[in-house]
Design an enzyme around this catalytic site. Structure first.
Site, short mmCIF file in Angstrom:
data_model
loop_
_atom_site.label_atom_id
_atom_site.label_comp_id
_atom_site.label_asym_id
_atom_site.label_seq_id
_atom_site.Cartn_x
_atom_site.Cartn_y
_atom_site.Cartn_z
N GLU A 60 64.82 30.92 59.58
CA GLU A 60 64.61 31.11 61.02
C GLU A 60 63.23 30.64 61.46
O GLU A 60 63.08 30.08 62.55
CB GLU A 60 64.82 32.58 61.38
CG GLU A 60 66.27 33.04 61.36
CD GLU A 60 66.83 33.22 59.96
OE1 GLU A 60 68.07 33.17 59.79
OE2 GLU A 60 66.01 33.42 59.02
N HIS A 130 73.22 43.85 61.47
CA HIS A 130 73.97 42.96 62.37
C HIS A 130 74.25 43.63 63.71
O HIS A 130 75.22 43.27 64.38
CB HIS A 130 75.30 42.53 61.73
CG HIS A 130 75.14 41.76 60.47
ND1 HIS A 130 74.94 42.35 59.26
CD2 HIS A 130 75.14 40.41 60.24
CE1 HIS A 130 74.83 41.43 58.31
NE2 HIS A 130 74.95 40.25 58.89
#
Length: 325
Positions: A60, A130
């Site tokens: 990321e 998540h």
């Protein structure tokens, strides 16, 4: 107009943005060959080629650093972070580079063409890695815009506006609604204004403010309150940074009460900033303390997900308590 779910609206927005501006590139983890984990980028690579829609390594920090470089050279990259929970390795790039590029150069160069898309929030039994809602981490960072849609129509119009805005935007998509939220969406290209809240229900007794997937729960609570004679005014903030203070203040001056609800935990959540600002601005109009109905101050649980969430029942009870104060 066509019936679309939120994923289809986002996908169409990306198609139109790429068709209308060859500077728009889409990239991230697994976005290319099969359209990402949620299929939001389906057929973009097939349509526009591997030079404009492509996979990245699983890094990321590298995704956002690469996007910063592209945007600094005049491109309009749309970088996908697969889950908002994964955005933290890129935090340094976003906060110390993306947000400050324009300021540190005296406006000689910038990364204003950058949009970072990422699905956020719970409700899908995703557990603590998540399901997070990290929007408040970025609202304290001048130089960014933070945008969150609540339905397909909003998602398409706000995403197109974000991609074309001359400031870096973090565009957070409520993944619980990706396929659950369906509505009429214009097939043509259109934009919705950033930093402008939307009044979606008028009322006289209390103002309810939220964003993203939380609006569905707020509206259900407002309907339930209406059966008890309580008329709720509901505002979708849509953009959290910079947020539309004037619209919220005008509503609170009318109703005399304010309740803010979001999915993220209470402590440090953006509701606190709204409450402080409206407390300063509207103190003499308030008939009761400003209420916040938010997630619990715990890591996001799997087995106890429903207990953790700020659901319609908690919101309704807080509405009644505020009106009866």
């Amino acid at each position: 107009m066509a019936q679309m779910n939120m994923l289809q609206a986002i996908n169409q927005a990306l198609h139109q943005a790429m068709s209308n501006d060859e500077r728009v590139l889409v990239f991230g983890e697994d976005v290319g060959h099969f359209g990402g984990v949620f299929r939001a980028t389906a057929k973009l690579q097939e349509t526009f080629g591997k030079d404009r829609c492509f996979n990245t390594p699983l890094t990321e920090q590298g995704i956002v650093g690469f996007a910063n470089g592209l945007a600094a050279q005049g491109m309009r990259p749309v970088a996908e972070i697969q889950f908002a929970d994964y955005i933290f390795p890129a935090f340094d790039q976003i906060v110390n580079e993306t947000a400050k590029f324009r300021y540190r150069s005296g406006n000689e160069f910038d990364v204003g063409g950058l949009t970072i898309r990422t699905p956020y929030g719970g409700g899908i039994a995703g557990g603590h890695y998540h399901s997070q809602s990290p929007e408040a981490y970025f609202t304290g960072t001048p130089g960014l815009k933070v945008v969150i849609p609540r339905d397909p129509y909003q998602a398409k119009g706000l995403l197109l506006a974000s991609i074309r805005d001359d400031n870096p935007v973090i565009f957070m998509e409520p993944k619980r609604l990706y396929r659950a939220s369906v509505g009429e969406v214009p097939e043509e290209d259109y934009e919705l204004p950033l930093s402008k809240a939307e009044l979606i229900r008028e009322g006289s007794d209390i103002t309810l403010v939220g964003w993203g997937a939380q609006l569905e729960l707020i509206l259900k609570a407002a309907e339930r309150a209406a059966k008890q004679g309580i008329q709720c005014e509901v505002i979708d903030l849509r953009t959290l940074l910079p947020w539309d203070v004037d619209s919220v203040a005008a509503s609170v001056e009318k109703t005399g009460r304010l309740l803010i609800s979001h999915e993220a935990p209470l402590t440090g959540g953006f509701a606190g900033e709204i409450a402080a600002t409206i407390g300063d601005r509207c103190f003499l109009y308030l008939e009761s303390p400003i209420a916040r109905v938010c997630g619990l101050d715990t890591p996001y649980p799997l087995a106890l997900e429903q207990e953790h969430m700020a659901n319609e029942h908690k919101i309704y009870e807080a509405i009644v308590a505020s009106v009866q104060f």
